[in-house]
Design an enzyme around this catalytic site. Sequence first.
Site, PDB file in Angstrom:
ATOM      1  N   GLY A   1     -12.272  -8.178   9.603  1.00 15.64           N
ATOM      2  CA  GLY A   1     -13.116  -9.132   8.911  1.00 15.64           C
ATOM      3  C   GLY A   1     -13.911  -9.954   9.919  1.00 15.64           C
TER       4      GLY A   1
ATOM      5  CG  HIS B   1     -19.429  -5.387  14.549  1.00 18.92           C
ATOM      6  ND1 HIS B   1     -20.017  -6.104  13.536  1.00 18.92           N
ATOM      7  CD2 HIS B   1     -18.586  -6.252  15.155  1.00 18.92           C
ATOM      8  CE1 HIS B   1     -19.568  -7.344  13.530  1.00 18.92           C
ATOM      9  NE2 HIS B   1     -18.688  -7.453  14.511  1.00 18.92           N
TER      10      HIS B   1
ATOM     11  CE1 TYR C   1     -12.092   0.986  -0.664  1.00 21.90           C
ATOM     12  CE2 TYR C   1     -13.899   2.494  -0.219  1.00 21.90           C
ATOM     13  CZ  TYR C   1     -12.636   2.260  -0.716  1.00 21.90           C
ATOM     14  OH  TYR C   1     -11.909   3.288  -1.274  1.00 21.90           O
TER      15      TYR C   1
ATOM     16  NE  ARG D   1     -17.530  -8.555  10.521  1.00 24.27           N
ATOM     17  CZ  ARG D   1     -16.907  -8.742  11.678  1.00 24.27           C
ATOM     18  NH1 ARG D   1     -15.770  -8.111  11.929  1.00 24.27           N
ATOM     19  NH2 ARG D   1     -17.403  -9.556  12.583  1.00 24.27           N
TER      20      ARG D   1
ATOM     21  CD  GLU E   1     -12.116  -5.678   3.320  1.00 23.03           C
ATOM     22  OE1 GLU E   1     -12.147  -4.478   2.943  1.00 23.03           O
ATOM     23  OE2 GLU E   1     -13.084  -6.441   3.219  1.00 23.03           O
TER      24      GLU E   1
END
Length: 683
Positions: free
Chosen positions: A556, A475, A572, A537, A562
């Site tokens: 996701g 991430h 968002y 995310r 998305e």
Amino acid sequence: MGRRIRVGAIALALVAATITPAGAADSLLSQGKPVTASSSGWCCPAANAVDGDSATRWASAAGVDPQWIYVDLGAAAHVSRVRLQWDASCATAYEIDTSADHVTWTKIYATTTGKGGVEDLTSLDGTGRYVRVYGTKRCRTDASKGYSLQEFGVYGSAGDVTPPTPPGTPTLDAVTATSATVSWTAASDDVGVVGYDVYRDGQLCASTTGALQATCGNLGPNGTYGFYVNARDAAGNVSQASGTLSVKTPPSDDHNPPSVPGNVHTTAVTSTSIGLAWTASTDDVGVAGYRIFNSGNQIGTSDTASTTLGGLTPDTAYHLQVRAVDANGNLSDPSTPVLDVTTTGGSGCTPSQGVCGATQVGTDDDVVWGLVTLPDGTILYNQRDAHAIVHLNPKTGAKKTIGTVPNVQSTDGEGGLTGLEINPASFASDHWLYIMHTSPNDNRIVRIKYDPAADSLTTSTEQVLLTGIARNKFHNGGRLRFSPDGRYLFAGTGDAQNGDNASNTSSPNGKVLRINPDGSIPADNPFHNAVWSYGHRNVQGLAFDSQGRLWEQEFGNSIMDETNLIVKGGNYGWPSCEGTSGSCGGSIAPKKTYPVAQGSCSGITIIHDALYVACQRGARLYRAVISGSSLTDFRTFFSGTYGRLRTVEPAPGGLMWLATSVDGDKDSTPHNSHNKILRVTVG
């Protein structure tokens, strides 16, 4: 953490930067605390700046730059606001820094347009015991004037700002074809660990409230997975990740292959595509999908009993067979007889065809991440794990490593050398390469000059533009994109495996960021920092359409990827909302969602107002036409043809570059991949 500056050093890049917050309180922390300055005039000692009386002031020595003053808060604190009240001798250029030891400093704010008076700096994000104002240019530049500060107010909270230590690397306790149970040694924390989160290849699969063992399910037989653990404390601080445990699940007891697909036939044939359908196979457990072969070589996959093979070559014979596969990897026999199909003749590529073929122009043994086209039509791309930039001539296949980016550190996951961009408005004259990467302390944005004559990276020109974007094993985001007019640089970041970062507009994590090319913050940014939109995310793709609108792609967790149309200040939804699932009230809905199993989509590009989305786990390229603010005529290409796809970029002549990411992209090991760079013809 952010870029570190030694006392007395003059900052080269004046930017605003943030680090992960630990609280939201806004209390005055500095009044009456010990204060130190680089110099003081006879009338005006440093202590006057924190005495709460605007009738007194601190004044530096006259005619000298830089000058500084710092306050000792007595303990580590999270700094959210600094209020400066200047006398007539103010600072035009200055920065706000924090430090744990008043020796090494981290910049959290900077400006070159200070106007004096009261400057109330809100939405800051810094951590440290010491807070400094560091002036580099005076409002009044004659030799008789210095800096004069009536009040120096530091606001924030002195709560827990220290994350736990990383937990121990997990060990395997039990494994089945569909689950794995792991355990680990405890993390430590100055206050106390309250829980652990277990991740499978970047996806959250289990959480505990203190137990040191957990089971992750929803695995597949004969699969290899990487498990690691993060610790959390009561203040919401998240540790760096543990080491990774690689687990291979055993096969299931199912050894019976599915039945052979029947009646394989065409549904449509064009110059660049073949539509296929067949009678669905059966299986005692369940059919997981189908694989399509041409002369024995796999060229596609399908989740259902029909597909369209796109991007084919005109006037070419294909010899097609279909095999079914179940969850245990058992393959049926090939369909019979072989279906012989010849694509029609034709030249060119029309919008109705979408994608009309791909030609390999290069290979690389590292993860190809950021990629840009130079004015002469050649390519520069980043090697994520080797931390180098490569120059590729797509006409000849010749390539050269032009340099290694300094201070890059991988994360044993997705971090490393990621984003690469050039300014379309100025590259021909300035030759700046804009780069996003993970450092030992953070994720950051820098720029370094490219020397075309020497075909090399001039690392001595490096300027650090934005620091303090928290890092973790996964991430980390990493995509960069200039606005079409070259005025602003946008960056996509990840939540650093702490979902609370994404919803906090003071944190740069889980965001689309917007900065000026020199790293300074545009005056019209919605939160007075680098944040442009929030609630993301892990942003992987950014692209502008012909109307100048910004589209974004993000991973996701376990439900939906998305595609979003980004608006200034937009929320968002993450972490309360994933795609359209969860508590999504008040957030902006995505324009398109994708099941994670068919997606895990990364880079995007827009060519002739068609959006192309490169997917990794889904191993396919999606195409959709932008119509108003909607995505229409949604189609799939290269499904299973080239494996995992990561990066797409426009190529000269209305074509597209496509880079694969088939293996070696989760372990940060350099030169252990087998990737292709393709030139794709699109309509």
